[in-house]
Design an enzyme around this catalytic site. Structure first.
Site, PDB file in Angstrom:
ATOM      1  N   SER A  15      19.752  21.838  56.984  1.00 11.07           N
ATOM      2  CA  SER A  15      21.102  22.354  57.196  1.00 11.07           C
ATOM      3  C   SER A  15      21.265  23.703  56.518  1.00 11.07           C
ATOM      4  O   SER A  15      20.417  24.133  55.726  1.00 11.07           O
ATOM      5  CB  SER A  15      22.153  21.372  56.657  1.00 11.07           C
ATOM      6  OG  SER A  15      22.001  21.197  55.256  1.00 11.07           O
ATOM      7  N   ASP A  36      13.078  17.815  53.717  1.00 14.23           N
ATOM      8  CA  ASP A  36      14.455  17.579  53.309  1.00 14.23           C
ATOM      9  C   ASP A  36      14.662  16.090  53.088  1.00 14.23           C
ATOM     10  O   ASP A  36      13.834  15.271  53.506  1.00 14.23           O
ATOM     11  CB  ASP A  36      15.410  18.094  54.395  1.00 14.23           C
ATOM     12  CG  ASP A  36      16.798  18.442  53.866  1.00 14.23           C
ATOM     13  OD1 ASP A  36      17.460  17.551  53.308  1.00 14.23           O
ATOM     14  OD2 ASP A  36      17.219  19.600  54.023  1.00 14.23           O
ATOM     15  N   ASP A  57      11.766  14.757  48.528  1.00 12.49           N
ATOM     16  CA  ASP A  57      12.545  14.994  47.317  1.00 12.49           C
ATOM     17  C   ASP A  57      11.692  15.950  46.491  1.00 12.49           C
ATOM     18  O   ASP A  57      10.578  15.611  46.083  1.00 12.49           O
ATOM     19  CB  ASP A  57      12.757  13.668  46.586  1.00 12.49           C
ATOM     20  CG  ASP A  57      13.454  13.828  45.245  1.00 12.49           C
ATOM     21  OD1 ASP A  57      13.549  14.964  44.740  1.00 12.49           O
ATOM     22  OD2 ASP A  57      13.888  12.813  44.675  1.00 12.49           O
ATOM     23  N   VAL A  58      12.186  17.163  46.230  1.00 19.04           N
ATOM     24  CA  VAL A  58      11.340  18.176  45.584  1.00 19.04           C
ATOM     25  C   VAL A  58      11.037  17.863  44.125  1.00 19.04           C
ATOM     26  O   VAL A  58      10.243  18.573  43.489  1.00 19.04           O
ATOM     27  CB  VAL A  58      11.935  19.589  45.707  1.00 19.04           C
ATOM     28  CG1 VAL A  58      11.979  20.034  47.151  1.00 19.04           C
ATOM     29  CG2 VAL A  58      13.310  19.678  45.053  1.00 19.04           C
ATOM     30  N   TYR A 162      23.470  25.807  36.742  1.00 16.69           N
ATOM     31  CA  TYR A 162      23.082  26.431  38.008  1.00 16.69           C
ATOM     32  C   TYR A 162      22.512  27.834  37.772  1.00 16.69           C
ATOM     33  O   TYR A 162      21.457  28.190  38.311  1.00 16.69           O
ATOM     34  CB  TYR A 162      24.292  26.497  38.936  1.00 16.69           C
ATOM     35  CG  TYR A 162      23.988  27.018  40.321  1.00 16.69           C
ATOM     36  CD1 TYR A 162      23.222  26.268  41.214  1.00 16.69           C
ATOM     37  CD2 TYR A 162      24.467  28.257  40.743  1.00 16.69           C
ATOM     38  CE1 TYR A 162      22.939  26.736  42.485  1.00 16.69           C
ATOM     39  CE2 TYR A 162      24.194  28.737  42.010  1.00 16.69           C
ATOM     40  CZ  TYR A 162      23.436  27.977  42.876  1.00 16.69           C
ATOM     41  OH  TYR A 162      23.156  28.456  44.131  1.00 16.69           O
ATOM     42  N   LYS A 166      18.668  29.188  38.594  1.00 18.56           N
ATOM     43  CA  LYS A 166      18.411  30.307  39.494  1.00 18.56           C
ATOM     44  C   LYS A 166      17.881  31.527  38.741  1.00 18.56           C
ATOM     45  O   LYS A 166      17.086  32.300  39.279  1.00 18.56           O
ATOM     46  CB  LYS A 166      19.681  30.660  40.270  1.00 18.56           C
ATOM     47  CG  LYS A 166      20.149  29.542  41.208  1.00 18.56           C
ATOM     48  CD  LYS A 166      19.081  29.162  42.221  1.00 18.56           C
ATOM     49  CE  LYS A 166      19.616  28.192  43.278  1.00 18.56           C
ATOM     50  NZ  LYS A 166      18.598  27.844  44.301  1.00 18.56           N
ATOM     51  N   THR A 197      28.399  28.010  54.599  1.00 14.82           N
ATOM     52  CA  THR A 197      27.615  26.802  54.840  1.00 14.82           C
ATOM     53  C   THR A 197      28.556  25.596  54.864  1.00 14.82           C
ATOM     54  O   THR A 197      29.732  25.707  54.514  1.00 14.82           O
ATOM     55  CB  THR A 197      26.553  26.602  53.738  1.00 14.82           C
ATOM     56  OG1 THR A 197      27.211  26.392  52.485  1.00 14.82           O
ATOM     57  CG2 THR A 197      25.623  27.804  53.639  1.00 14.82           C
TER      58      THR A 197
END
Length: 258
Positions: A15, A36, A57-58, A162, A166, A197
């Protein structure tokens, strides 16, 4: 770099920004593995682009390995986009002076595990496979793009976890690109600003909220589209002279404190 007859992997590809990258890479001739957790959306998109869905699942290194293996068995793995990620908003300390109100350490760890460690795990595994590819005329064997965020630079109140995740993605861009250069694998990072999104929801209230957010953008005063972001991702993959760089795609916004 020509992607015709190659394979590619997009994490978080079911997505949003990831799905836009999937479509644009498929249009360039790659068979895309959509890695995904969302099986319904991932399988539908795989059918649309004649790709493959892999439930990943990363934070699970074995699932990453399986996706990399699946891609390499289809065709030479030449492109990877790391788009999987989560957000979290919580101030570092609460207002009542109690430790119980401070930022959840579990949440901080989870954001780092998915956004930063999961990205690095895919990079190391995919690049290892890419290093065995035949090189093109420039000596290139593959290219990787990691998705960061403008929050890496302009983190807002409540974005400690977050922004840290990043910022880590941005911080590893040059050293990893240097590591991979000996194998002929390029790596770049794209840092999106406010992109439209599904996280913003639907309906009149959501549209008004997005319009208000867009007024903070320098120009044009709107949210970016997933396709605009994906086009930069694809440019970083196909342009053989793009390496070791972090590019903001944000309409010139500099995020305020809140």
């Amino acid at each position: 770099m020509d992607l015709t007859g190659t394979s590619a992997i997009v994490t978080g590809g079911a997505s949003g920004i990831g799905a836009a990258c999937v479509r644009q890479l498929a249009a360039k001739g790659a068979t895309v593995v959509i890695a995904d957790l969302q099986a319904d959306k991932g399988e539908a998109l795989a059918a649309e682009v004649k790709g493959v869905f892999a439930q990943v699942d990363v934070t699970d290194t074995d699932q990453i390995a399986a996706a990399v293996k699946a891609a390499a068995e289809i065709a030479p793995l030449k492109a990877v986009v790391n788009s999987a990620g989560i957000g979290w908003a919580q101030r570092t300390i609460g207002r009542d002076g109690q430790l119980e109100s401070a930022h959840s350490l579990e949440a901080f760890t989870k954001v780092i595990a998915i956004n930063l460690i999961g990205t690095f795990d895919m990079v190391r595994q995919a690049a290892t496979v890419m290093s065995t590819n035949d090189a093109d005329a420039d000596g290139c064997r593959g290219a990787i793009v990691n998705l960061a965020s403008v929050a890496a630079f302009d983190g807002q109140i409540g974005q400690a976890s977050y922004s840290a995740s990043k910022g880590g993605v941005v911080g590893m861009t040059l050293p990893v690109a240097r590591d991979l250069s000996a194998a002929g694998v390029r790596l770049n990072t794209v840092a999106p600003g406010l992109i439209e999104t599904p996280i913003y929801g639907e309906g009149e209230a959501a549209e008004q909220f997005k319009a208000n957010l867009g007024q903070n953008v320098l120009f044009p005063k709107r949210l970016g589209t997933p396709d605009e972001l994906a086009s930069m991702v694809v440019e970083c993959i196909t342009n053989s002279y793009m390496n070791g760089e972090t590019i903001r795609v944000d309409g010139g916004i500099r995020m305020p404190p809140k």
